[in-house]
Write a protein that holds these residues in place. Structure first.
Motif, PDB file in Angstrom:
ATOM      1  N   GLU A  84      46.832  -4.519   9.685  1.00  0.00           N
ATOM      2  CA  GLU A  84      46.574  -5.902   9.261  1.00  0.00           C
ATOM      3  C   GLU A  84      46.003  -6.733  10.406  1.00  0.00           C
ATOM      4  O   GLU A  84      45.196  -7.630  10.187  1.00  0.00           O
ATOM      5  CB  GLU A  84      47.868  -6.517   8.745  1.00  0.00           C
ATOM      6  CG  GLU A  84      47.682  -7.822   8.036  1.00  0.00           C
ATOM      7  CD  GLU A  84      48.964  -8.326   7.389  1.00  0.00           C
ATOM      8  OE1 GLU A  84      48.989  -9.518   7.057  1.00  0.00           O
ATOM      9  OE2 GLU A  84      49.921  -7.554   7.213  1.00  0.00           O
ATOM     10  N   GLU A  85      46.398  -6.431  11.631  1.00  0.00           N
ATOM     11  CA  GLU A  85      45.894  -7.174  12.789  1.00  0.00           C
ATOM     12  C   GLU A  85      44.522  -6.698  13.250  1.00  0.00           C
ATOM     13  O   GLU A  85      43.746  -7.470  13.807  1.00  0.00           O
ATOM     14  CB  GLU A  85      46.887  -7.080  13.952  1.00  0.00           C
ATOM     15  CG  GLU A  85      48.169  -7.827  13.724  1.00  0.00           C
ATOM     16  CD  GLU A  85      47.949  -9.315  13.502  1.00  0.00           C
ATOM     17  OE1 GLU A  85      47.174  -9.929  14.259  1.00  0.00           O
ATOM     18  OE2 GLU A  85      48.541  -9.863  12.558  1.00  0.00           O
ATOM     19  N   ALA A 122      41.944   2.414   4.682  1.00  0.00           N
ATOM     20  CA  ALA A 122      43.191   3.134   4.969  1.00  0.00           C
ATOM     21  C   ALA A 122      44.336   2.615   4.105  1.00  0.00           C
ATOM     22  O   ALA A 122      45.103   3.406   3.532  1.00  0.00           O
ATOM     23  CB  ALA A 122      43.541   3.014   6.449  1.00  0.00           C
ATOM     24  N   LEU A 123      44.460   1.305   3.991  1.00  0.00           N
ATOM     25  CA  LEU A 123      45.544   0.723   3.192  1.00  0.00           C
ATOM     26  C   LEU A 123      45.356   1.002   1.703  1.00  0.00           C
ATOM     27  O   LEU A 123      46.318   1.308   0.996  1.00  0.00           O
ATOM     28  CB  LEU A 123      45.628  -0.783   3.445  1.00  0.00           C
ATOM     29  CG  LEU A 123      46.130  -1.176   4.825  1.00  0.00           C
ATOM     30  CD1 LEU A 123      45.833  -2.647   5.104  1.00  0.00           C
ATOM     31  CD2 LEU A 123      47.614  -0.891   4.969  1.00  0.00           C
ATOM     32  N   LEU A 124      44.129   0.918   1.250  1.00  0.00           N
ATOM     33  CA  LEU A 124      43.845   1.189  -0.155  1.00  0.00           C
ATOM     34  C   LEU A 124      44.137   2.647  -0.487  1.00  0.00           C
ATOM     35  O   LEU A 124      44.783   2.956  -1.501  1.00  0.00           O
ATOM     36  CB  LEU A 124      42.390   0.832  -0.457  1.00  0.00           C
ATOM     37  CG  LEU A 124      41.939   0.781  -1.895  1.00  0.00           C
ATOM     38  CD1 LEU A 124      42.844  -0.108  -2.731  1.00  0.00           C
ATOM     39  CD2 LEU A 124      40.503   0.292  -1.974  1.00  0.00           C
ATOM     40  N   ASP A 125      43.687   3.564   0.367  1.00  0.00           N
ATOM     41  CA  ASP A 125      43.964   4.988   0.154  1.00  0.00           C
ATOM     42  C   ASP A 125      45.462   5.254   0.147  1.00  0.00           C
ATOM     43  O   ASP A 125      45.965   6.035  -0.663  1.00  0.00           O
ATOM     44  CB  ASP A 125      43.290   5.845   1.229  1.00  0.00           C
ATOM     45  CG  ASP A 125      41.774   5.901   1.086  1.00  0.00           C
ATOM     46  OD1 ASP A 125      41.250   5.480   0.025  1.00  0.00           O
ATOM     47  OD2 ASP A 125      41.113   6.363   2.032  1.00  0.00           O
ATOM     48  N   ARG A 182      54.479  -3.573   1.378  1.00  0.00           N
ATOM     49  CA  ARG A 182      53.923  -4.102   2.628  1.00  0.00           C
ATOM     50  C   ARG A 182      52.422  -3.847   2.698  1.00  0.00           C
ATOM     51  O   ARG A 182      51.654  -4.710   3.118  1.00  0.00           O
ATOM     52  CB  ARG A 182      54.603  -3.451   3.838  1.00  0.00           C
ATOM     53  CG  ARG A 182      55.969  -3.967   4.144  1.00  0.00           C
ATOM     54  CD  ARG A 182      55.827  -5.336   4.828  1.00  0.00           C
ATOM     55  NE  ARG A 182      57.104  -5.843   5.214  1.00  0.00           N
ATOM     56  CZ  ARG A 182      57.514  -5.943   6.463  1.00  0.00           C
ATOM     57  NH1 ARG A 182      56.738  -5.598   7.449  1.00  0.00           N
ATOM     58  NH2 ARG A 182      58.707  -6.417   6.717  1.00  0.00           N
ATOM     59  N   ALA A 183      52.012  -2.641   2.301  1.00  0.00           N
ATOM     60  CA  ALA A 183      50.583  -2.299   2.336  1.00  0.00           C
ATOM     61  C   ALA A 183      49.795  -3.159   1.351  1.00  0.00           C
ATOM     62  O   ALA A 183      48.697  -3.633   1.662  1.00  0.00           O
ATOM     63  CB  ALA A 183      50.390  -0.818   2.034  1.00  0.00           C
ATOM     64  N   LEU A 184      50.348  -3.381   0.172  1.00  0.00           N
ATOM     65  CA  LEU A 184      49.671  -4.238  -0.807  1.00  0.00           C
ATOM     66  C   LEU A 184      49.577  -5.666  -0.272  1.00  0.00           C
ATOM     67  O   LEU A 184      48.552  -6.339  -0.432  1.00  0.00           O
ATOM     68  CB  LEU A 184      50.397  -4.194  -2.149  1.00  0.00           C
ATOM     69  CG  LEU A 184      49.663  -4.825  -3.328  1.00  0.00           C
ATOM     70  CD1 LEU A 184      48.308  -4.178  -3.553  1.00  0.00           C
ATOM     71  CD2 LEU A 184      50.515  -4.718  -4.594  1.00  0.00           C
ATOM     72  N   GLY A 185      50.620  -6.125   0.389  1.00  0.00           N
ATOM     73  CA  GLY A 185      50.594  -7.444   1.015  1.00  0.00           C
ATOM     74  C   GLY A 185      49.545  -7.530   2.120  1.00  0.00           C
ATOM     75  O   GLY A 185      48.868  -8.552   2.270  1.00  0.00           O
ATOM     76  N   ALA A 186      49.391  -6.452   2.877  1.00  0.00           N
ATOM     77  CA  ALA A 186      48.370  -6.428   3.932  1.00  0.00           C
ATOM     78  C   ALA A 186      46.968  -6.460   3.325  1.00  0.00           C
ATOM     79  O   ALA A 186      46.072  -7.138   3.844  1.00  0.00           O
ATOM     80  CB  ALA A 186      48.548  -5.191   4.815  1.00  0.00           C
ATOM     81  N   LEU A 187      46.772  -5.745   2.216  1.00  0.00           N
ATOM     82  CA  LEU A 187      45.480  -5.804   1.530  1.00  0.00           C
ATOM     83  C   LEU A 187      45.184  -7.224   1.069  1.00  0.00           C
ATOM     84  O   LEU A 187      44.051  -7.706   1.189  1.00  0.00           O
ATOM     85  CB  LEU A 187      45.457  -4.842   0.337  1.00  0.00           C
ATOM     86  CG  LEU A 187      45.253  -3.375   0.674  1.00  0.00           C
ATOM     87  CD1 LEU A 187      45.555  -2.496  -0.525  1.00  0.00           C
ATOM     88  CD2 LEU A 187      43.829  -3.143   1.176  1.00  0.00           C
ATOM     89  N   SER A 195      41.801 -11.561   0.706  1.00  0.00           N
ATOM     90  CA  SER A 195      41.908 -12.618  -0.297  1.00  0.00           C
ATOM     91  C   SER A 195      41.625 -14.032   0.173  1.00  0.00           C
ATOM     92  O   SER A 195      41.665 -14.951  -0.628  1.00  0.00           O
ATOM     93  CB  SER A 195      43.311 -12.587  -0.921  1.00  0.00           C
ATOM     94  OG  SER A 195      43.493 -11.378  -1.603  1.00  0.00           O
ATOM     95  N   PHE A 196      41.358 -14.216   1.427  1.00  0.00           N
ATOM     96  CA  PHE A 196      41.198 -15.573   1.932  1.00  0.00           C
ATOM     97  C   PHE A 196      39.757 -15.822   2.364  1.00  0.00           C
ATOM     98  O   PHE A 196      38.968 -14.890   2.509  1.00  0.00           O
ATOM     99  CB  PHE A 196      42.180 -15.817   3.088  1.00  0.00           C
ATOM    100  CG  PHE A 196      43.612 -15.676   2.649  1.00  0.00           C
ATOM    101  CD1 PHE A 196      44.230 -16.696   1.938  1.00  0.00           C
ATOM    102  CD2 PHE A 196      44.323 -14.519   2.894  1.00  0.00           C
ATOM    103  CE1 PHE A 196      45.536 -16.566   1.498  1.00  0.00           C
ATOM    104  CE2 PHE A 196      45.631 -14.379   2.460  1.00  0.00           C
ATOM    105  CZ  PHE A 196      46.238 -15.401   1.766  1.00  0.00           C
TER     106      PHE A 196
END
Length: 193
Positions: free
Chosen positions: A103-104, A113-116, A134-139, A144-145
């Motif tokens: 995320e950073e 990587a997060l989507l996979d 957590r991964a969905l939150g990171a995506l 989203s912003f």
């Protein structure tokens, strides 16, 4: 952060050196981003030198930061980049730490990587700390912003499919809200429906 600053921060603090001095996970992440493999060597050296803890609960009941786990993930990133973090996602003890670093880092390869990861696993619990959530939150945070990453069309479609499928099986309002928020990163036809 200057290179020697991390060693100085590790030597400071009122508790034992194994507590990390005045080093925080954010310091390790920034250090590995700034110094790559050389920074990884320094993080590893400091972790070994000070005996940073891998378990957050000591025998006497004292809670400490899991600085050794943060160090391991930052060392992996410094030496092998996003590919190393993607590999660490398969280890449930390190997955949430790897997700935080992804995320950073904030690159398109992090989104991949997060989507996979999300597409290859499921939540083990309903807790927000579960690696899947957590991964969905990171995506969500990455895509989203207004200042977020804009994934290519195929990733937006994958993200849309993932979020819609996850929303259908979500069991808490927190999970449903997270799904709706993450869908902002996939503004494709049909998302609003």
């Amino acid at each position: 952060m200057k290179f020697n600053d991390l060693a100085r921060k590790a030597a400071k603090g009122s508790g034992p050196p194994s507590y990390g001095g005045s080093v925080y996970p954010e310091d390790l992440i920034r250090f590995s981003l700034a110094y790559g493999a050389v920074g990884a060597d320094e993080i590893e050296r400091l972790s070994e030198q000070h005996g940073w803890h891998e378990d957050g609960l000591l025998e006497d009941g004292t809670r400490v930061m899991l600085l050794a786990r943060w160090a391991a993930v930052c060392v992996a990133y410094g030496r092998g980049g996003v590919a190393s973090l993607q590999y660490l996602l398969t280890d449930r003890t390190l997955a949430t730490f790897a997700i935080a670093v992804l995320e950073e880092v904030r690159t398109e390869s992090c989104v991949t990587a997060l989507l996979d990861y999300c597409m290859s696993t499921t939540a083990v619990s309903d807790e927000p700390d579960d690696p899947f959530w957590r991964a969905l939150g990171a995506l969500n945070a990455l895509t989203s912003f207004d200042d977020g990453l804009v994934p290519p069309q195929d990733q937006q479609e994958k993200l849309g499919d993932l979020v819609i499928e996850t929303f259908a099986s979500a069991t808490t309002s927190h999970q449903q809200t997270l799904c709706l928020c993450a869908l902002r990163g996939a503004p494709i036809e049909g998302s609003l429906e």
